[in-house]
Design a protein around this motif. Structure first.
Motif, mmCIF file in Angstrom:
data_model
loop_
_atom_site.group_PDB
_atom_site.id
_atom_site.type_symbol
_atom_site.label_atom_id
_atom_site.label_comp_id
_atom_site.label_asym_id
_atom_site.label_seq_id
_atom_site.Cartn_x
_atom_site.Cartn_y
_atom_site.Cartn_z
ATOM 1 N N VAL A 161 0.832 -1.203 0.000
ATOM 2 C CA VAL A 161 0.000 0.000 0.000
ATOM 3 C C VAL A 161 0.867 1.253 0.000
ATOM 4 O O VAL A 161 0.625 2.190 -0.772
ATOM 5 C CB VAL A 161 -0.953 -0.004 1.210
ATOM 6 C CG1 VAL A 161 -1.656 1.351 1.339
ATOM 7 C CG2 VAL A 161 -1.987 -1.117 1.068
ATOM 8 N N ALA A 162 1.889 1.292 0.840
ATOM 9 C CA ALA A 162 2.744 2.485 0.924
ATOM 10 C C ALA A 162 3.445 2.752 -0.406
ATOM 11 O O ALA A 162 3.526 3.904 -0.858
ATOM 12 C CB ALA A 162 3.764 2.325 2.043
ATOM 13 N N CYS A 163 3.950 1.706 -1.042
ATOM 14 C CA CYS A 163 4.625 1.881 -2.331
ATOM 15 C C CYS A 163 3.644 2.350 -3.398
ATOM 16 O O CYS A 163 3.970 3.206 -4.232
ATOM 17 C CB CYS A 163 5.300 0.582 -2.762
ATOM 18 S SG CYS A 163 6.742 0.126 -1.759
ATOM 19 N N ALA A 164 2.433 1.801 -3.377
ATOM 20 C CA ALA A 164 1.428 2.210 -4.351
ATOM 21 C C ALA A 164 1.001 3.653 -4.134
ATOM 22 O O ALA A 164 0.833 4.414 -5.096
ATOM 23 C CB ALA A 164 0.215 1.279 -4.264
ATOM 24 N N LEU A 165 0.838 4.043 -2.869
ATOM 25 C CA LEU A 165 0.418 5.413 -2.570
ATOM 26 C C LEU A 165 1.453 6.426 -3.039
ATOM 27 O O LEU A 165 1.112 7.472 -3.604
ATOM 28 C CB LEU A 165 0.167 5.574 -1.072
ATOM 29 C CG LEU A 165 -1.072 4.876 -0.521
ATOM 30 C CD1 LEU A 165 -1.118 5.020 1.001
ATOM 31 C CD2 LEU A 165 -2.343 5.426 -1.141
ATOM 32 N N ARG A 166 2.717 6.131 -2.810
ATOM 33 C CA ARG A 166 3.762 7.056 -3.258
ATOM 34 C C ARG A 166 3.762 7.184 -4.781
ATOM 35 O O ARG A 166 3.839 8.286 -5.323
ATOM 36 C CB ARG A 166 5.134 6.608 -2.760
ATOM 37 C CG ARG A 166 6.231 7.622 -3.114
ATOM 38 C CD ARG A 166 7.616 7.169 -2.683
ATOM 39 N NE ARG A 166 8.552 8.252 -2.935
ATOM 40 C CZ ARG A 166 8.979 9.123 -2.019
ATOM 41 N NH1 ARG A 166 8.534 9.054 -0.777
ATOM 42 N NH2 ARG A 166 9.839 10.076 -2.334
ATOM 43 N N PHE A 167 3.636 6.044 -5.454
ATOM 44 C CA PHE A 167 3.664 6.077 -6.914
ATOM 45 C C PHE A 167 2.470 6.846 -7.466
ATOM 46 O O PHE A 167 2.617 7.703 -8.352
ATOM 47 C CB PHE A 167 3.682 4.661 -7.481
ATOM 48 C CG PHE A 167 3.693 4.634 -8.980
ATOM 49 C CD1 PHE A 167 4.883 4.762 -9.670
ATOM 50 C CD2 PHE A 167 2.512 4.520 -9.703
ATOM 51 C CE1 PHE A 167 4.907 4.774 -11.060
ATOM 52 C CE2 PHE A 167 2.519 4.531 -11.088
ATOM 53 C CZ PHE A 167 3.717 4.657 -11.766
ATOM 54 N N VAL A 168 1.284 6.527 -6.975
ATOM 55 C CA VAL A 168 0.077 7.191 -7.466
ATOM 56 C C VAL A 168 0.144 8.693 -7.201
ATOM 57 O O VAL A 168 -0.243 9.513 -8.045
ATOM 58 C CB VAL A 168 -1.175 6.562 -6.818
ATOM 59 C CG1 VAL A 168 -2.400 7.436 -7.039
ATOM 60 C CG2 VAL A 168 -1.417 5.168 -7.382
ATOM 61 N N SER A 169 0.657 9.067 -6.032
ATOM 62 C CA SER A 169 0.777 10.488 -5.694
ATOM 63 C C SER A 169 1.710 11.212 -6.649
ATOM 64 O O SER A 169 1.464 12.369 -7.012
ATOM 65 C CB SER A 169 1.292 10.642 -4.256
ATOM 66 O OG SER A 169 0.377 10.100 -3.333
ATOM 67 N N GLU A 170 2.783 10.552 -7.049
ATOM 68 C CA GLU A 170 3.722 11.171 -7.967
ATOM 69 C C GLU A 170 3.211 11.125 -9.405
ATOM 70 O O GLU A 170 3.518 12.026 -10.205
ATOM 71 C CB GLU A 170 5.092 10.500 -7.856
ATOM 72 C CG GLU A 170 5.763 10.727 -6.501
ATOM 73 C CD GLU A 170 7.192 10.235 -6.464
ATOM 74 O OE1 GLU A 170 7.608 9.500 -7.381
ATOM 75 O OE2 GLU A 170 7.905 10.595 -5.506
#
Length: 212
Positions: A161-170
């Motif tokens: 989840v954390a990796c996905a959130l960072r990617f989606v945010s960027e």
């Protein structure tokens, strides 16, 4: 072992962070699926990342399969996922939602940089799917009241989840409004403050193909 792929990929980053948490050493080859497709193809005919090359030369492909192997050899004392039962199934579902959301984020990036004109229908579809996943994950983690998804220790669900959130945010800052998803925002901050997350990180760098 050799881990192939750039850390701006949420899938590569997820695997690398798990390896750090398991205390596994590896050589990192930050190859691009566009610029270095031929080099990756020598290990993975799909030219996709992550690809993990084992010491005996065997190449594992797809993050889920790679993590299954890492759990097998490294998750004996401090596993990142339950070995069986409802908690394992729940964790795998969270991971599937997170990686699916990240995949939709990748689609949005590719739509923007690889097409001369974006498909409004496809972009909106991806945005809606990401929003639905965020709503489900927010409700789930908010109801738990624990630092991480399954208690006090970080696991694959949190990492995914954390990796996905960072990617989606960027990929598109408007997709993840931290004020609207406070529980997910808190989880993200908690994970990103950890040493493996601080070490294994790369700002999103959209692909620049050699030729279209």
């Amino acid at each position: 072992m050799i881990l192939i792929g750039q850390y701006d990929s949420p899938f590569v980053r997820r695997v690398a962070i798990a390896m750090r948490l398991y205390g596994m050493g590896f050589e990192h080859r930050p190859w691009s699926v566009f610029r270095d497709a031929d080099e990756i193809a020598a290990f993975n005919p799909l030219s996709r990342v992550p690809t993990l090359v084992l010491d005996d030369g065997e190449a594992l492909i797809e993050s889920a399969a790679i993590l299954d192997y890492l759990d097998e050899i490294g998750g004996v004392t401090n596993p990142l996922i339950a070995r069986s039962g409802p908690d394992r199934r729940k964790a795998l579902k969270v991971c599937a939602l997170a990686t699916g959301m990240a995949d939709k984020g990748v689609s949005l990036v590719y739509e923007r940089v690889l097409r001369s004109q974006e498909s409004e229908i496809w972009v909106e579809r991806c945005r809606v799917q990401i929003g639905r996943v965020l709503d489900v994950l927010e409700a789930d983690i908010a109801a738990r009241g624990t630092p991480f998804w399954f208690g006090d220790a970080i696991g694959h669900a949190d990492i995914a989840v954390a990796c996905a959130l960072r990617f989606v945010s960027e990929a598109d800052p408007s997709l993840f409004d931290r004020r609207h998803y406070p529980a997910l925002a808190a989880l993200s901050a908690r994970c990103e403050a950890l040493a493996p997350f601080q070490e294994i990180v790369q700002p999103l760098s959209p692909p620049k193909p050699k030729a279209l």
